[in-house]
Design a protein around this motif. Sequence first.
Motif, PDB file in Angstrom:
ATOM      1  N   HIS A 155     -14.332  -3.878   3.853  1.00  0.00           N
ATOM      2  CA  HIS A 155     -15.214  -2.743   3.564  1.00  0.00           C
ATOM      3  C   HIS A 155     -14.871  -2.141   2.214  1.00  0.00           C
ATOM      4  CE1 HIS A 155     -11.621  -0.691   4.956  1.00  0.00           C
ATOM      5  NE2 HIS A 155     -12.063   0.367   4.309  1.00  0.00           N
ATOM      6  N   HIS A 197      -4.978  -0.956  -2.133  1.00  0.00           N
ATOM      7  CA  HIS A 197      -4.420  -1.684  -1.000  1.00  0.00           C
ATOM      8  C   HIS A 197      -3.370  -2.675  -1.515  1.00  0.00           C
ATOM      9  CE1 HIS A 197      -7.837  -0.905   2.134  1.00  0.00           C
ATOM     10  NE2 HIS A 197      -7.313   0.201   1.655  1.00  0.00           N
ATOM     11  N   ARG A 207     -12.147   3.642  -0.273  1.00  0.00           N
ATOM     12  CA  ARG A 207     -11.539   4.220  -1.469  1.00  0.00           C
ATOM     13  C   ARG A 207     -11.118   3.107  -2.423  1.00  0.00           C
ATOM     14  NH1 ARG A 207      -9.436   9.501  -0.737  1.00  0.00           N
ATOM     15  NH2 ARG A 207     -10.161  10.382   1.211  1.00  0.00           N
ATOM     16  N   PRO A 249      -7.037  -8.898   5.469  1.00  0.00           N
ATOM     17  CA  PRO A 249      -7.693  -8.247   4.324  1.00  0.00           C
ATOM     18  C   PRO A 249      -8.928  -7.474   4.785  1.00  0.00           C
ATOM     19  CG  PRO A 249      -7.069 -10.482   3.763  1.00  0.00           C
ATOM     20  CD  PRO A 249      -6.813 -10.326   5.237  1.00  0.00           C
ATOM     21  N   CYS A 250      -9.092  -6.282   4.229  1.00  0.00           N
ATOM     22  CA  CYS A 250     -10.194  -5.439   4.710  1.00  0.00           C
ATOM     23  C   CYS A 250     -11.531  -5.982   4.212  1.00  0.00           C
ATOM     24  CB  CYS A 250      -9.985  -3.992   4.296  1.00  0.00           C
ATOM     25  SG  CYS A 250     -10.248  -3.683   2.566  1.00  0.00           S
ATOM     26  N   HIS A 297       0.867  -1.188   0.000  1.00  0.00           N
ATOM     27  CA  HIS A 297       0.000   0.000   0.000  1.00  0.00           C
ATOM     28  C   HIS A 297       0.900   1.233   0.000  1.00  0.00           C
ATOM     29  CE1 HIS A 297      -3.500   2.397   0.586  1.00  0.00           C
ATOM     30  NE2 HIS A 297      -3.250   2.711   1.834  1.00  0.00           N
TER      31      HIS A 297
HETATM   32  N1  LIG Z   1      -5.521  -5.444   4.349  1.00  0.00           N
HETATM   33  C1  LIG Z   1      -5.237  -4.158   4.088  1.00  0.00           C
HETATM   34  N2  LIG Z   1      -4.351  -3.878   3.125  1.00  0.00           N
HETATM   35  C2  LIG Z   1      -4.010  -2.619   2.893  1.00  0.00           C
HETATM   36  O1  LIG Z   1      -3.116  -2.370   1.953  1.00  0.00           O
HETATM   37  C3  LIG Z   1      -4.611  -1.566   3.631  1.00  0.00           C
HETATM   38  N3  LIG Z   1      -4.267  -0.266   3.391  1.00  0.00           N
HETATM   39  C4  LIG Z   1      -5.570  -1.917   4.603  1.00  0.00           C
HETATM   40  N4  LIG Z   1      -6.186  -0.945   5.303  1.00  0.00           N
HETATM   41  C5  LIG Z   1      -7.430  -1.127   5.994  1.00  0.00           C
HETATM   42  O2  LIG Z   1      -8.460  -0.371   5.350  1.00  0.00           O
HETATM   43  C6  LIG Z   1      -8.656   0.858   6.022  1.00  0.00           C
HETATM   44  C7  LIG Z   1      -8.437   1.981   5.071  1.00  0.00           C
HETATM   45  O3  LIG Z   1      -9.347   1.897   4.040  1.00  0.00           O
HETATM   46  P1  LIG Z   1      -9.363   2.977   2.832  1.00  0.00           P
HETATM   47  O4  LIG Z   1      -8.123   2.742   2.034  1.00  0.00           O
HETATM   48  O5  LIG Z   1      -9.344   4.323   3.471  1.00  0.00           O
HETATM   49  O6  LIG Z   1     -10.611   2.664   2.113  1.00  0.00           O
HETATM   50  C8  LIG Z   1      -7.671   0.879   7.178  1.00  0.00           C
HETATM   51  O7  LIG Z   1      -8.245   1.400   8.343  1.00  0.00           O
HETATM   52  C9  LIG Z   1      -7.359  -0.589   7.380  1.00  0.00           C
HETATM   53  O8  LIG Z   1      -8.370  -1.183   8.147  1.00  0.00           O
HETATM   54  N5  LIG Z   1      -5.841  -3.220   4.831  1.00  0.00           N
END
Ligand SMILES: Nc1nc(O)c(N)c(N[C@@H]2O[C@H](COP(=O)(O)O)[C@@H](O)[C@H]2O)n1
Length: 298
Positions: free
Chosen positions: A81, A54, A84, A78-79, A47
Amino acid sequence: MASLIELAAMRRAIMLSAFGLGATSPNPPVGCVILDANGRVAGEGYHERKGLAHAEGNALRAAGTAARGGTAVVTLEPCNHVGRAPACRQLLLDAQVARVVVALADPTSRGRGGIAELRAAGVSVESDVLVDEALLVLGAWRHSLRMQRPTLTWVYEVARGRIRGAVDRISAAEELLWEADAVLAADGNHLGEAVVGRHGYGMLALPRRWDGRDPAELAQTLARGGVRHLLLDGGLELAEPFIKAGLVDQIVVFVADPAGLPEPVLPGGFQMVEVSRKGDHVQVCARRGQLVAGDSTH
Ligand SMILES: Nc1nc(O)c(N)c(N[C@@H]2O[C@H](COP(=O)(O)O)[C@@H](O)[C@H]2O)n1
């Protein structure tokens, strides 16, 4: 249990993630390696900054169809939601990876989290892999979330019995800017992005100076503005209010000469975690006592 190939891939992902240090906040620095079905590296990525893909998205794009039936090795859960970037757990499902290996659970994950969602979808998930090594990069971010303020590193030089800022004079001190989001220097009169432009336009919201009053209030303001790691560069006058308020987490001191060391060189409650030679200085890294054992600063 993670295989030797997966452990090697995790270490590779951790190294990649460090390229995001000092740039991704308020997001975490994350790295990802995709292994194909035969265990060969098919793609990797990290990232780079908030607003961009991401780590998983970058690595999957590099791997292309070679990800199918393979393994994603990633330093943070892994997120789950759509922000962005698309939800990483969905990208992994779409790419049809068979297995996901994760170092740290995401303390900010939404819903039941990416790991639970992936398992529910039939993906084999191994978590808590090389946590301590992943924290070498993700630690300041996670500590900041836990404390609800930036992780704070105080840097100074000790020369001829005096304690003063180091970043302008010592290259190893200047390099610390690359791991921080913001720097407070010149007795509070300078407050800015640590390396100008690294986070991208509008990602950090910073006041230009500190009025010198309440360090805890400044820490809150910076946390709200996206700062996860603050570098304090200066002498005792600048650092003392932060030390008294218990806001200093780690110290990096550059000792110029063995004669005339002030008493004490480190404030009470800090323990040395590293002593090394940096050119004509000795560099001492210290952490707050209760943070040294086990979970460390992070
Ligand atoms: N798994 C994972 N990989 C990445 O590369 C990430 N940057 C994150 N970040 C997660 O998503 C949130 C940020 O989301 P946005 O990019 O602003 O939509 C951050 O709080 C982490 O939970 N996770």
